[in-house]
Design a protein around this motif. Structure first.
Motif, PDB file in Angstrom:
ATOM      1  N   LEU A 135      41.764  37.298  41.755  1.00  0.00           N
ATOM      2  CA  LEU A 135      41.178  37.057  40.434  1.00  0.00           C
ATOM      3  C   LEU A 135      41.696  35.758  39.830  1.00  0.00           C
ATOM      4  O   LEU A 135      40.948  35.008  39.193  1.00  0.00           O
ATOM      5  CB  LEU A 135      41.498  38.229  39.502  1.00  0.00           C
ATOM      6  N   THR A 142      39.961  32.924  41.447  1.00  0.00           N
ATOM      7  CA  THR A 142      38.558  32.930  41.024  1.00  0.00           C
ATOM      8  C   THR A 142      38.398  32.309  39.645  1.00  0.00           C
ATOM      9  O   THR A 142      37.460  31.541  39.405  1.00  0.00           O
ATOM     10  CB  THR A 142      38.019  34.372  41.022  1.00  0.00           C
ATOM     11  N   PRO A 189      33.287  43.258  40.442  1.00  0.00           N
ATOM     12  CA  PRO A 189      33.587  41.923  40.986  1.00  0.00           C
ATOM     13  C   PRO A 189      32.391  41.258  41.669  1.00  0.00           C
ATOM     14  O   PRO A 189      32.353  40.034  41.772  1.00  0.00           O
ATOM     15  CB  PRO A 189      34.712  42.194  41.990  1.00  0.00           C
ATOM     16  N   THR A 193      30.954  37.350  41.565  1.00  0.00           N
ATOM     17  CA  THR A 193      30.516  36.535  42.702  1.00  0.00           C
ATOM     18  C   THR A 193      29.166  35.889  42.414  1.00  0.00           C
ATOM     19  O   THR A 193      28.960  34.694  42.657  1.00  0.00           O
ATOM     20  CB  THR A 193      30.410  37.403  43.972  1.00  0.00           C
ATOM     21  N   GLN A 250      31.698  34.778  32.864  1.00  0.00           N
ATOM     22  CA  GLN A 250      32.919  34.967  33.652  1.00  0.00           C
ATOM     23  C   GLN A 250      33.998  35.687  32.853  1.00  0.00           C
ATOM     24  O   GLN A 250      34.636  36.615  33.357  1.00  0.00           O
ATOM     25  CB  GLN A 250      33.452  33.613  34.125  1.00  0.00           C
ATOM     26  N   VAL A 293      35.614  39.171  34.047  1.00  0.00           N
ATOM     27  CA  VAL A 293      36.995  39.081  34.546  1.00  0.00           C
ATOM     28  C   VAL A 293      37.913  40.058  33.823  1.00  0.00           C
ATOM     29  O   VAL A 293      38.653  40.828  34.454  1.00  0.00           O
ATOM     30  CB  VAL A 293      37.530  37.637  34.414  1.00  0.00           C
ATOM     31  N   SER A 346      36.084  35.898  46.094  1.00  0.00           N
ATOM     32  CA  SER A 346      35.843  37.094  45.278  1.00  0.00           C
ATOM     33  C   SER A 346      35.164  38.208  46.072  1.00  0.00           C
ATOM     34  O   SER A 346      35.262  39.383  45.703  1.00  0.00           O
ATOM     35  CB  SER A 346      34.996  36.737  44.054  1.00  0.00           C
TER      36      SER A 346
END
Length: 264
Positions: free
Chosen positions: A33, A36, A99, A103, A138, A142, A229
């Motif tokens: 994470l 990412t 997740p 992506t 995002q 997240v 990810s």
């Protein structure tokens, strides 16, 4: 010696807490994470930070540049709302790992970066919408993912740990990549005109080449974040196929029983 009645209350809770919530910082999921966010948020923040300069380099009017900023702000908000809503619906209906939404967002962000790199007339308008949307989306995904995978016990620490990845990504992609390559291209243009840069003179670059290589690199970094990810998607697919909300509800009930027992 702990009373057997108390053991019956503590054991289920321990089982629930450790069902998926893993030790902090040593867990590979947290590192995935972290990378990412560095690649995804760092890339979109770099684009937002250079939006005005990109508009000037590509010959847009001040009014158009103001429009770009407005578009980023509006779609940033919509990204936060829509990503959370859509990922929640897909999770409930199809058990899609959250997740995986991250992506998809990173892959869409790559399109925005490439629109900047290979600019076409009016392309910066579309890029502003995509980048603004992906930036907001995002953050929504997240932090929700962090709370689901690692729980809420250390959420404030994890929140800040995730947030610090953003300035790291911004520094790497904005200062060391975009800023350096912009100045390099500006010096080339000065040399081509037979001019010498004076001390303290700002470097100005004009044309699509000012940001082309930078955003190709940013798109590649963002793509790498999307690919990384996928590892998190595979690692958490069983977790998301289960009833994650029931687990949290059961954990709350056990905690309430513990509190009631402690009062007596």
């Amino acid at each position: 010696m702990v009373p057997s009645s108390k053991l019956s209350l503590t054991r289920p809770r321990q089982k629930l807490i450790h069902l998926y919530h893993k030790p902090l910082l040593s867990h590979v999921d947290l590192l995935i994470l972290f990378y990412t966010v560095i690649s995804g948020v760092g890339g979109t923040l770099t684009a937002i930070d250079n939006l005005g300069q990109m508009g000037i380099s590509l010959g847009y009017s001040p009014r158009s540049i103001s429009t770009f900023v407005s578009l980023v702000s509006i779609w940033n908000y919509l990204g936060r709302v829509m990503a959370g809503l859509v990922s929640e619906l897909l999770l409930k209906k199809y058990k899609m790992p959250r997740p995986l939404m991250l992506t998809i967002i990173l892959l869409v962000a790559c399109i925005g970066h490439l629109l900047v790199a290979f600019h076409t007339p009016g392309g910066l308008y579309v890029a502003s919408v995509i980048i603004g949307f992906c930036f907001g989306a995002q953050w929504s995904v997240v932090f929700t993912t962090i709370s689901e995978i690692f729980g809420l016990k250390y959420y404030s620490t994890l929140y800040n740990f995730g947030s610090v990845a953003s300035p790291i990504g911004l520094y790497i992609l904005n200062v060391t990549v975009t800023g350096h390559l912009y100045d390099k291209e500006a010096r080339k243009q000065l040399a081509a005109l037979g001019l010498v840069r004076k001390a303290g003179q700002a470097l100005n670059c004009t044309g699509v080449h000012c940001f082309r290589l930078s955003f190709i690199i940013i798109a590649a970094v963002t793509l790498s974040g999307a690919l990384v990810s996928i590892i998190l998607v595979l690692r958490t697919r069983k977790f998301y196929k289960s009833d994650i909300y029931k687990k949290f509800q059961d954990e709350t009930k056990v905690e309430e029983k513990e509190l009631a027992f402690a009062r007596h």
